[in-house]
Write an enzyme that holds these catalytic residues in place. Structure first.
Site, PDB file in Angstrom:
ATOM      1  N   TYR A 125       0.808  -1.220   0.000  1.00  0.00           N
ATOM      2  CA  TYR A 125       0.000   0.000   0.000  1.00  0.00           C
ATOM      3  C   TYR A 125       0.846   1.277   0.000  1.00  0.00           C
ATOM      4  O   TYR A 125       0.347   2.338  -0.351  1.00  0.00           O
ATOM      5  CB  TYR A 125      -0.928   0.034   1.223  1.00  0.00           C
ATOM      6  CG  TYR A 125      -1.902  -1.107   1.285  1.00  0.00           C
ATOM      7  CD1 TYR A 125      -2.809  -1.326   0.249  1.00  0.00           C
ATOM      8  CD2 TYR A 125      -1.928  -1.972   2.368  1.00  0.00           C
ATOM      9  CE1 TYR A 125      -3.704  -2.383   0.300  1.00  0.00           C
ATOM     10  CE2 TYR A 125      -2.821  -3.026   2.430  1.00  0.00           C
ATOM     11  CZ  TYR A 125      -3.707  -3.223   1.389  1.00  0.00           C
ATOM     12  OH  TYR A 125      -4.602  -4.268   1.443  1.00  0.00           O
ATOM     13  N   THR A 126       2.080   1.196   0.442  1.00  0.00           N
ATOM     14  CA  THR A 126       2.892   2.411   0.596  1.00  0.00           C
ATOM     15  C   THR A 126       3.843   2.599  -0.581  1.00  0.00           C
ATOM     16  O   THR A 126       4.167   1.658  -1.301  1.00  0.00           O
ATOM     17  CB  THR A 126       3.712   2.353   1.894  1.00  0.00           C
ATOM     18  OG1 THR A 126       4.617   1.240   1.834  1.00  0.00           O
ATOM     19  CG2 THR A 126       2.807   2.193   3.100  1.00  0.00           C
TER      20      THR A 126
END
Length: 747
Positions: A125-126
């Site tokens: 997600y990052t």
């Protein structure tokens, strides 16, 4: 028939030697290749590989970020064959502004918070890229500055160390636990470290004290206050180990206390929970409210609303002592030196070792550049020869089957020069090209001279290193965040300060049950008691004072009056709070300021004046104060009024009353005391005569004589009938009043 084991060609060795060697090999691997940083770039292997892999992916500070999973995949696939979770966590740590003083990674997405550093989102997600500061680590990587080694499968090369232009070890600090050793290096301020390095370059014999004029102490990313004495900080820098004390910083906004920064690695949520717990347990009556007003503009803003009149410094000292608003941080500068061996470094050692590394790096960089310049000049010399006789060069190339050896022989060229001529493009045969070559030669000759002068001159080398350090400090340096202030050690409130101050009457029953009634107007004799129990003694004071109880053996016990049960009930047995001797019974209660005096006496007729501060005991077993003879007991201790002349009244079990001047009794901290009233030997078959009560009568006051059912008041002027010298027998009370249970002096 069993087959015998064939051990031919198999190495055999004792199990002891094998296990010892295997453990040592593992230990050295953990120390050198996992847990401890290298002094040159201040990085552990996993951190170095993450940064290098990101640079290879083109994730510079000015580039677009990529998914963290992509970076982690490259790291573990090419350089670091370990778990992806551990690798990603190391990457997250380098991106957290509250963990690293100068973050190495810029992250987009959820990268954790100070309340929960491990609450970061999954790597899918990052996104991430390198921070501008990492340029100081990678800038010189391709300039021949460091050694390269094969990666784990031998298909790629990776740097042994990054050519750091700044001492990243001191700037960002590090922690690590190896086998048999650990490291804890605190972060520091870049401007201060750069100033110390410049001073050390100019003064190689500088002492720790001189360097501390530049480096005041560690500088933590979360700010706060460093409250260790300067002598402690200096000792850490001189030995390489020790402990630091960090505190939260706060300011006043009206009557509110606002905590603006927390100690390094301390969670604001944890601090709030610790304070709230004390408030719930009524251990913090000085605080009215606790609020968390933290936001993006102010990441730490914890508001404590105090009650009116509360000493702020005293309250904060208590909170520093009892919560994580103050913490101790261990320092252990155990680092791998340039020789590849771990050892303890002092501040001077770290800076000198790093400068040695930096000098070697710059030397290799300059030598590498000098070689490139010389190689280029060599080629330019060949090209210039060709341009001066370009027609002959063209002829040879057109007519000869093997033009290279002919060119080399005809113009006395080297193989490299001949190859460069043969690789010339037709467009480069213009007339202006000769001028460009001569111009480039002039520039390269000038650069070569400068490089050679710098390499030959120690002074020029120092100047160059100093200049580059200051340039980087100007690019990445900032103001100090952690204020260094010497403070007194934090001290928690004692129990008396944790209870609201209200007037109370402490009541003790004959069976040893105690309670605290609000106010001083209550008549303790009228309270409700258990069946078979009754009123014994009472004392008036305040709820935040120590209530003291004396037992029949002369031992005194202490408890905060406000913690006693309410007088609405029938109290609780003191035996549940304390541990009196077997068979002992509680005989009296006392309370007041530390300088308040009481009369302590035994039924043998002996006693003395005692001050409450001498009677305090934190022990459940109490404190032996009054010496009581075997078979005897203490009597109810009366309070001694302050600043007034008094008489001592003592009465025996047969009704003999004696009054004498209080000055005739000594003031003691403990002991037997002096004789109050003369008690002779056996008088009755049923038992001996004893002193049953004693009290203090203030000047112009009255004396109350209580029997089981009646009360008689003797006026001041009528007390002369019983007045005498200490230790006399006294005079008999009127008939019907000789079964005295207690005495009381009134104003």
């Amino acid at each position: 028939m069993q087959n015998s084991l064939n051990l031919e060609g198999v190495e055999q060795q004792p199990l002891k030697e094998y296990t010892e060697r295997a453990y040592l090999d593992y230990s050295m691997y953990v120390i050198l290749d996992r847990a401890l940083p290298q002094i040159g770039d201040g990085l552990k292997p996993v951190q170095r590989r993450i940064i290098y892999a990101m640079s290879e992916l083109g994730l510079s500070a000015s580039s677009k970020p990529k998914k963290s999973a992509r970076t982690v995949g490259d790291v573990i696939g090419k350089f670091h064959p370990h778990g992806d979770a551990a690798c990603y966590e190391a990457m997250v740590l380098m991106a957290q502004e509250f963990s690293y003083r100068y973050p190495l990674v810029i992250g987009q997405g959820n990268w954790g918070s100070t309340d929960d550093p491990k609450s970061f989102a999954a790597m899918r997600y990052t996104e991430s890229r390198l921070a501008p500061y990492t340029k100081s680590l990678l800038q010189e990587l391709g300039q021949g500055t460091v050694d390269w080694v094969p990666n784990f499968d031998g298909t790629l090369k990776e740097p042994v160390v990054l050519p750091a232009r700044l001492p990243n070890l001191l700037l960002n600090g590090t922690t690590g636990i190896a086998v048999g050793m650990s490291t804890d290096v605190p972060p520091h301020n870049l401007n201060e470290v750069a100033s110390a390095l410049v001073h050390l370059i100019a003064n190689p014999k500088a002492t720790t004290a001189q360097l501390m004029k530049h480096i005041q102490g560690p500088d933590f990313p979360t700010g706060g206050e460093l409250v260790s004495p300067p002598s402690d900080i200096r000792e850490i820098y001189e030995t390489g180990s020790g402990t630091l004390r960090l505190r939260a910083a706060y300011k006043m906004e009206g009557s509110d206390i606002v905590i603006t920064s927390l100690p390094y690695q301390i969670s604001g949520a944890k601090v709030q929970e610790q304070i709230a717990t004390q408030m719930r347990n009524k251990k913090l009556p000085q605080v009215d409210d606790l609020r968390d007003e933290s936001d993006h503009e102010e990441p730490t803003r914890i508001v404590i609303s105090k009650k009116r009149g509360v000493d702020v410094d005293r309250l904060m000292s208590h909170l520093f002592s009892t919560t994580s608003l103050e913490r101790t941080l261990r320092v252990n500068m155990n680092v791998i030196g340039l020789d590849g061996r771990p050892r303890m470094f002092t501040l001077v050692d770290v800076l000198k070792e790093w400068l040695k590394f930096r000098k070697e790096t710059v030397t290799r960089r300059l030598s590498h550049r000098l070689q490139i310049v010389q190689d280029r000049l060599h080629i330019l010399d060949g090209l210039l020869v060709a341009y001066l006789d370009i027609d002959e060069v063209i002829r040879i190339i057109r007519e000869e089957d093997e033009p290279k050896p002919v060119l080399m022989k005809r113009f006395k060229l080297t193989d490299i020069q001949a190859e460069a001529i043969l690789n010339l493009r037709l467009r480069n045969l213009a007339k202006l090209e000769e001028m460009k070559i001569r111009g480039e030669q002039d520039e390269l000759n000038e650069e070569r001279d400068l490089l050679e002068k710098t390499l030959r001159s120690a002074a020029r080398m120092k100047t160059l290193i100093k200049k580059e350090i200051l340039e980087d400090a100007d690019s990445y340096g900032d103001e100090r965040r952690t204020e260094i202030v010497e403070r007194e050690a934090a001290q928690a409130f004692d129990e008396t300060q944790l209870v609201a101050s209200e007037p109370v009457t402490v009541v003790l029953s004959q069976a040893g049950y105690a309670r605290a009634a609000k106010g001083h107007e209550i008549d303790p004799a009228t309270l409700n008691y258990r069946s078979g129990d009754g009123y014994l003694a009472a004392a008036q004071g305040r709820s935040n004072q120590l209530a003291m109880f004396i037992d029949s053996t002369g031992r005194v016990y202490s408890v905060i009056a406000g913690t006693l049960p309410s007088a609405r009930g029938q109290g609780e047995p003191l035996s549940s709070r304390f541990k009196p001797p077997d068979g002992a019974a509680f005989c009296g209660a006392m309370i007041g300021e530390a300088d308040q005096k009481y009369l302590l006496a035994s039924d043998a007729g002996y006693g003395f004046i005692a001050t409450l501060e001498d009677l305090v005991s934190r022990n459940k077993a109490g404190k032996a104060v009054l010496r009581v003879p075997p078979g005897g007991t203490a009597v109810v201790p009366p309070v001694v009024p302050k600043d007034t002349e008094c008489l001592i009244a003592a009465v025996s079990s047969i009704g003999r009353l004696l009054l004498f001047e209080m000055e005739e009794l000594p003031e003691l901290a403990k002991g037997k005391g002096n004789k109050l009233i003369n008690i002779p030997g056996p008088k009755y078959k049923s038992g001996e005569e004893k002193m049953v009560a004693a009290t203090v009568v203030p000047e112009e006051g009255n004396l109350e004589v209580h029997t089981a059912t009646r009360k008689m008041t003797i006026k001041w002027n009528d007390l002369d009938d019983y007045y005498g010298d200490r230790a006399l027998r006294g005079s008999l009370l009127p008939k019907g009043w000789r079964k005295v249970e207690r005495l009381a002096g009134t104003e």
